[in-house]
Design an enzyme around this catalytic site. Structure first.
Site, PDB file in Angstrom:
ATOM      1  N   ASP A   1      54.175  37.539  39.305  1.00 44.56           N
ATOM      2  CA  ASP A   1      53.782  38.715  38.452  1.00 44.56           C
ATOM      3  C   ASP A   1      55.257  39.124  38.242  1.00 44.56           C
ATOM      4  O   ASP A   1      56.564  38.319  38.571  1.00 44.56           O
ATOM      5  CB  ASP A   1      53.168  39.557  38.795  1.00 44.56           C
ATOM      6  CG  ASP A   1      53.839  41.225  39.084  1.00 44.56           C
ATOM      7  OD1 ASP A   1      53.094  41.261  37.872  1.00 44.56           O
ATOM      8  OD2 ASP A   1      53.763  42.194  39.855  1.00 44.56           O
TER       9      ASP A   1
ATOM     10  N   GLY B   1      52.684  42.878  31.893  1.00 47.44           N
ATOM     11  CA  GLY B   1      52.340  43.270  31.342  1.00 47.44           C
ATOM     12  C   GLY B   1      53.366  44.488  30.441  1.00 47.44           C
ATOM     13  O   GLY B   1      53.053  45.441  29.749  1.00 47.44           O
TER      14      GLY B   1
ATOM     15  N   ASN C   1      46.265  44.236  41.478  1.00 50.68           N
ATOM     16  CA  ASN C   1      46.059  43.968  40.386  1.00 50.68           C
ATOM     17  C   ASN C   1      46.554  42.613  40.269  1.00 50.68           C
ATOM     18  O   ASN C   1      45.972  42.126  39.361  1.00 50.68           O
ATOM     19  CB  ASN C   1      46.160  44.869  39.425  1.00 50.68           C
ATOM     20  CG  ASN C   1      47.820  44.944  39.430  1.00 50.68           C
ATOM     21  OD1 ASN C   1      48.351  44.488  40.255  1.00 50.68           O
ATOM     22  ND2 ASN C   1      49.218  44.733  37.950  1.00 50.68           N
TER      23      ASN C   1
END
Length: 908
Positions: free
Chosen positions: A417, A677, A796
């Site tokens: 991430d 993201g 997440n």
């Protein structure tokens, strides 16, 4: 003596509460309490504990353990049966229990097998006990409930809270159940929850008390009579439908997720909140999203299984050879002369002798190796935990799954991430663009305030409006430092906090809310704005707006959001087009610096436009069905014809040591993928700053608007960069793919995508959902037959972490759900380098030496028996007694462990 006796009684009661309650539910969760198994949810009666106790509601206990009291033994046996050595010795034990064919006592084999299983079971039990102990601590944390009828506060252990109980939560406290808010300390009834342990987001989410009960005292709430009808429990965090019926209210009150406080979240910026428990334990949103830790099998164990099967085949061949040689010996003249020829039928004699040798030659299969490796891996895990070079502040590395220690050295791919994992997740207002002018020299230190004060009358209003939009277009709550009384912002996201702090540094200070009044200090002048409407930010909207009435009566809409969203909503005027062209160039500059960008716009509304729109908004807000769609349609209608104000640029700093760690991991032959993201430009520039990308690399952008276009693009890139011009030999390749294109790839073009990215040293995936993260890891792990490691810091990231062969969680700012679900927890990303290249390498080297030593030792013992068989007519007579073999095996295994760690202090 009385005081000591009282303390002992209190300690005993506390122990009994800590064990009795949780342990009696250590059987698995009943099937009726799992998602989808209820036909309907029982009606909840408010302040009627006796009536609720007769209904089918679960206890408020949650467990993250792999085993239960009932499943521990069968699951451990199944885990051991995955190991070829265990299966082999089960067969040996069966054979040795048949005295007609076994040349050795069965007790030796049985005791060895039991010892191995016991050691493995103890290790598994200890690791699971640590999880269970943490669960018990959580399940027995005291919370405050309200006594029905009296309104008195009462301390209650978490597992004793039942559905229908009134729960009182203080600011900063964890919410023990899913509860509908009835009243809060704020006059508006608004409370804020931080859901980092649930979804990894540190932003504060507003929830609002039921209007009919807000403002009531605790006694009034404890005297309420009514019922709640709620939907069947489901795992969707932000979906809830229900209705509340109260005595004295003519109609049922509609309930949704805006009135729901979630278990595991934290109450923020609100002194207290009172609510009624709707879901408890395994039926809460948190409980339904929990998954048990997966059972993972290391590559070393898989290879060891293959070796054992090969040795097993050799063992079978030797047993067959010994049986044939014995047949020739017993039919020879020498055997007949000595009177030791065959007496049984040849076939039965051969079968019996074959199994005798099978039991006798079990030395060749390294049974003690299983125990040795389990012990060694457990100790290695402790050394990983004790490593002082893998600490940050008061946090240290934690090895939660010891059987993957050596797997760390075999990692081929790392999936990471970005926000909070590679970066600090601490946002700083760095640059901005206002009225076509870029300000990049010190806005974070207040330089923009000097520009405002020195600006002319044409520019100053635009700068003030820009800073005002930064300050008030948010859901920020204001707090004050108890010592200095300085303003502290509690923001709905790190970006909003950075913008408010940036505006304050440059002279526009948001002082707080008083109902619908917004108090702002604009360059030393106090101003008050009336908040008329607020349209919240969401991942679908990607924007937020507020409608304000200024002191002069002017009604203005302020909007901020993603650049692509705001650009489509700008008024088509010449001034907007000119300003947008300059601002777009500034946005590109910000993106090249790895900054996160937002656009700001405004619109002036007439009184007539406002009143007409407000009447529709009020009607839509009271709809029971289709409320969200109606409100979104109205928001979309008013967030149009905007005038561009400017753009903000926020820096999310890299963690210390990230570039160096990624560079060294790539030098070790590990391919690093970043899955984020963020927008593509920001992700690419973070890639350069973290050394994931380098100037000499060829960066391939994979962006397709349809499945056919994506397939054609992949084929073209493969032809140009892999087949026709293999530039990757001299210039490494890197790929960048967005989430929309990735959805087409995962559906239709997996093989083509793998053919391209297997030639890339780095890959960046942007605008990716949590589900896509897990699918990407699965695609590479299965398609490339590679060992994968996933690392993240938020809830997440849990699907990606559990999908990989090795999961690593960052103990970061987004809660501990990722760390709890992972196999290893580290304080920062840079520690992964040492975890893999030092601990992983040493563990693999030493464990392989143990395996070699075990095989050589067993071969030496085995050959002794073979040599003895030559002089005993291949009659399966034992060379060493059982009383000699068992101590030898035990001593050799313990000596291996002692020698293994004799020089462990030289590590790294």
């Amino acid at each position: 003596m009385d005081d000591q006796a009282g303390e002992r009684i209190a300690s005993f009661q506390k122990f009994r509460g800590a064990v009795k309650g949780p342990l009696r539910l250590r059987a698995s969760v009943p099937a009726r309490h799992r998602e989808g198994n209820r036909n309907g949810y029982p009606v909840i009666d408010i302040n009627e504990p006796r009536m609720n106790s007769e209904k089918d509601f679960p206890e408020n206990s949650l467990y993250t353990t792999k085993y239960t009291l009932w499943s521990f033994l069968p699951k451990v046996l199944i885990e051991q049966c995955r190991k070829a050595t265990s299966m082999f010795f089960i067969v040996v034990v069966i054979i040795t229990c048949i005295p007609q064919i076994s040349p050795v006592s069965p007790y030796t084999s049985i005791s060895g097998l039991v010892f191995i299983l016991a050691v493995s079971a103890v290790r598994e039990a200890y690791e699971d006990w640590l999880r269970f102990r943490a669960d018990v601590k959580v399940n027995n944390k005291p919370f405050t409930t309200i006594e029905p009828g009296t309104g008195q506060k009462k301390r209650t252990l978490s597992y004793r809270i039942k559905v229908g109980h009134l729960v009182y939560v203080d600011s900063g406290s964890r919410v023990p159940v899913d509860m509908v808010i009835l009243a809060t300390s704020n006059a508006s009834g608004v409370a804020f929850m931080e859901t980092a342990p649930l979804d990894g987001e540190t932003n504060l989410k507003p929830v609002k008390a039921v209007a009919a009960t807000q403002g009531k005292t605790l006694l009034d709430i404890a005297s309420l009579r009514g019922s709640i009808v709620a939907e069947a429990p489901n795992h969707k965090l932000y979906q809830f439908r229900g209705s509340l019926e109260l005595e004295g209210e003519p109609e049922p009150i509609s309930l949704d997720e805006k009135q729901l406080l979630l278990m595991g979240s934290f109450l923020k910026n609100t002194a207290w909140a009172v609510g009624v428990c709707i879901y408890a334990g395994p039926e809460t949103k948190l409980g339904l999203n929990l998954k048990p830790p997966p059972s993972k099998f290391s590559q070393l164990d898989r290879k060891l299984n293959k070796y054992v099967f090969s040795i097993f085949a050799l063992d079978m061949a030797l047993c067959t050879a010994m049986t044939v040689l014995n047949h020739f010996f017993e039919t020879s003249d020498a055997a007949v002369a000595l009177g030791i020829g065959q007496k049984d039928p040849p076939i039965l004699r051969s079968i019996g002798l074959f199994f005798s040798y099978f039991a006798l030659l079990n030395y060749l299969i390294p049974l003690s190796l299983v125990v040795t490796l389990d012990c060694v891996r457990f100790i290695q895990a402790q050394f990983i935990t004790w490593d002082a070079k893998m600490t940050h502040g008061d946090k240290h590395c934690i090895a939660k799954t010891s059987n993957l220690n050596d797997e760390l050295a075999l990692v081929d791919y790392i999936f990471s991430d970005k926000t909070g994992t590679l970066t600090e997740n601490l946002m700083i207002f760095k640059s901005c663009s206002v009225a076509g002018q870029m300000y990049s020299d010190g806005p974070e230190s207040g330089s923009l305030q000097d520009v405002v004060l020195e600006a002319d009358q044409a520019v100053r209003p635009k700068l003030e409006l820009f800073l005002l939009a930064m300050s008030v277009c948010n859901s920020v709550q204001v707090d004050h430092d108890p010592v200095t009384d300085a303003v502290i912002y509690k923001a709905a996201s790190p970006d909003e906090e950075a913008l408010c702090n940036g505006a304050r540094t440059n002279g526009v200070i948001f002082l707080g809310r008083e109902g619908t009044r917004l108090n702002v200090d604009v360059l030393g002048q106090p101003k008050v704005f009336e908040l008329l409407a607020e349209m919240e930010f969401s991942s679908d909207r990607r924007r937020m707006s507020v409608i304000l009435r200024a002191e002069d009566g002017q009604i203005i809409l302020l909007c901020k959001g993603a650049d692509s969203i705001i650009m489509d909503r700008l008024a088509d005027t010449e001034s907007n087009r000119d300003l947008l062209g300059v601002t777009s160039a500034h946005l590109d500059t910000f993106s090249q610096q790895g900054l996160r960008t937002l656009l700001l716009g405004y619109r002036v509304l007439s009184d007539e436009e406002w009143l007409k729109w407000r009447s529709k908004w009020v009607v839509a807000s009271n709809l029971i069905h289709g409320r969200e769609a109606a409100l979104e349609t109205l928001s979309d209608s008013v967030e149009r014809e905007l005038v561009l104000i400017g753009a903000t640029a926020i820096e999310d700093k890299l963690q210390a040591g990230v570039p160096h760690a990624i560079q060294n991991l790539r030098r070790a032959g590990i391919k690093v993928w970043v899955i984020t993201g963020d927008k593509q430009e920001t992700a690419i520039n973070i890639g350069y700053s973290s050394r994931l990308l380098a100037p000499h690399m060829h960066v391939l952008k994979i962006n397709g608007s349809s499945s056919d276009e994506t397939g054609a693009l992949l084929e073209s890139l493969i032809q140009d960069y892999i087949h026709a011009r293999p530039l990757s030999r001299t210039h490494p390749l890197a790929a960048v793919v967005d989430g929309k294109t990735l959805s087409f790839i995962l559906a239709d073009h997996k093989e083509c995508f793998l053919s391209l990215v297997r030639n890339c040293v780095s890959v960046i995936c942007n605008r990716v959902t949590p589900l896509q993260k897990a699918e990407v890891v699965k695609l590479v792990a299965e398609g490339e037959d590679a060992v994968t490691l996933s690392i993240g810091d938020g809830g997440n990231d849990v699907p990606m972490i559990q999908q990989a062969h090795i999961g690593v969680g960052i103990q970061g700012r987004e809660g501990n759900q990722a760390a709890r679900a992972a196999d290893f927890a580290v304080p920062q990303f840079r520690h992964v380098e040492r975890l893999l290249t030092v601990h992983g390498r040493y563990c693999l080297m030493r464990n392989t030496k143990i395996i070699y030593y075990s095989f050589y030792k067993n071969i030496a013992t085995f050959m002794t028996q073979i040599w003895f068989s030559i002089f005993s007519g291949f009659s399966s007579q034992v060379c060493l007694l059982s009383q000699q073999r068992a101590p030898f095996r035990a001593n050799s295994a313990s000596l291996t462990i002692q020698l293994h760690f004799r020089h462990f202090s030289t590590l790294g």
